[in-house]
Scaffold this motif. Structure first.
Motif, short mmCIF file in Angstrom:
data_model
loop_
_atom_site.label_atom_id
_atom_site.label_comp_id
_atom_site.label_asym_id
_atom_site.label_seq_id
_atom_site.Cartn_x
_atom_site.Cartn_y
_atom_site.Cartn_z
N LEU A 50 0.82 -1.21 0.00
CA LEU A 50 0.00 0.00 0.00
C LEU A 50 0.85 1.27 0.00
O LEU A 50 0.46 2.28 -0.56
CB LEU A 50 -0.93 0.01 1.22
N LEU A 51 2.01 1.21 0.62
CA LEU A 51 2.89 2.38 0.72
C LEU A 51 3.72 2.59 -0.55
O LEU A 51 4.27 3.67 -0.75
CB LEU A 51 3.84 2.23 1.91
N LYS A 52 3.82 1.58 -1.37
CA LYS A 52 4.71 1.63 -2.52
C LYS A 52 4.38 2.76 -3.50
O LYS A 52 5.26 3.54 -3.87
CB LYS A 52 4.65 0.28 -3.25
N GLN A 53 3.13 2.89 -3.90
CA GLN A 53 2.76 3.91 -4.87
C GLN A 53 2.91 5.33 -4.32
O GLN A 53 3.49 6.18 -4.99
CB GLN A 53 1.35 3.67 -5.40
N PRO A 54 2.41 5.61 -3.11
CA PRO A 54 2.65 6.97 -2.59
C PRO A 54 4.14 7.30 -2.45
O PRO A 54 4.55 8.44 -2.68
CB PRO A 54 1.96 6.97 -1.22
N ALA A 55 4.95 6.31 -2.10
CA ALA A 55 6.39 6.55 -1.98
C ALA A 55 6.98 6.88 -3.34
O ALA A 55 7.84 7.76 -3.46
CB ALA A 55 7.08 5.33 -1.38
N ARG A 56 6.53 6.20 -4.38
CA ARG A 56 7.00 6.50 -5.73
C ARG A 56 6.59 7.89 -6.17
O ARG A 56 7.30 8.55 -6.93
CB ARG A 56 6.44 5.49 -6.73
N GLU A 57 5.42 8.34 -5.70
CA GLU A 57 4.91 9.66 -6.08
C GLU A 57 5.58 10.77 -5.29
O GLU A 57 5.30 11.94 -5.53
CB GLU A 57 3.40 9.71 -5.89
N GLY A 58 6.42 10.42 -4.32
CA GLY A 58 7.17 11.43 -3.58
C GLY A 58 6.57 11.84 -2.25
O GLY A 58 6.98 12.85 -1.69
N VAL A 59 5.61 11.09 -1.75
CA VAL A 59 5.03 11.39 -0.44
C VAL A 59 6.07 11.02 0.62
O VAL A 59 6.44 9.86 0.76
CB VAL A 59 3.71 10.63 -0.22
N VAL A 60 6.55 12.01 1.34
CA VAL A 60 7.67 11.84 2.25
C VAL A 60 7.36 10.84 3.37
O VAL A 60 8.19 9.98 3.70
CB VAL A 60 8.11 13.20 2.83
N ALA A 61 6.17 10.94 3.94
CA ALA A 61 5.81 10.02 5.04
C ALA A 61 5.77 8.57 4.55
O ALA A 61 6.19 7.66 5.26
CB ALA A 61 4.45 10.41 5.62
N ALA A 62 5.31 8.35 3.33
CA ALA A 62 5.28 7.00 2.77
C ALA A 62 6.70 6.50 2.52
O ALA A 62 7.01 5.33 2.76
CB ALA A 62 4.47 6.98 1.48
N GLN A 63 7.57 7.37 2.04
CA GLN A 63 8.97 6.98 1.82
C GLN A 63 9.62 6.57 3.13
O GLN A 63 10.33 5.57 3.20
CB GLN A 63 9.75 8.12 1.19
N SER A 64 9.34 7.33 4.17
CA SER A 64 9.92 7.05 5.47
C SER A 64 9.44 5.72 6.03
O SER A 64 10.23 4.88 6.47
CB SER A 64 9.58 8.20 6.43
#
Length: 107
Positions: A50-64
């Motif tokens: 679930l976190l993969k796509q927001p992290a790819r889009e640059g959402v910092v909290a998801a990347q973290s």
């Protein structure tokens, strides 16, 4: 029986309205923060997806969160390296959780 088709302007989303993109991120954070669910490996795997796509889009909290999850839970070196890269990206954006995970910030 014959059905009428609905025209595109009625069913299409107006250009000014965008669907919420962070719903999957909220669900993933809820799963990971849940005391009972957060310990299950299948739940962690699902939350990571679930976190993969927001992290790819640059959402910092998801990347973290995804970076932490990959560094702590993945057994192979490739996934840990990707996790460190995600943590570095989030740390560059100023995320305190990522900075703490990388050891660049002391409490």
């Amino acid at each position: 029986m014959k059905f009428r088709s609905v025209s595109d302007p009625v069913t299409a989303t107006p250009p000014g309205v965008t669907p919420p993109k962070r719903f999957s991120m909220r669900v993933a954070e809820w799963l990971l923060d849940s005391p009972r669910l957060g310990e299950n490996l299948n739940v962690k795997h699902f939350a990571g997806r679930l976190l993969k796509q927001p992290a790819r889009e640059g959402v910092v909290a998801a990347q973290s969160r995804l970076g932490q999850l990959m560094c702590r839970e993945c057994g192979n070196a490739r996934d840990r390296r990707i996790g460190h890269d995600l943590l570095r990206q989030a740390a560059r954006a100023g995320d305190r959780r990522a900075l703490r995970e990388l050891g660049l910030l002391e409490d």
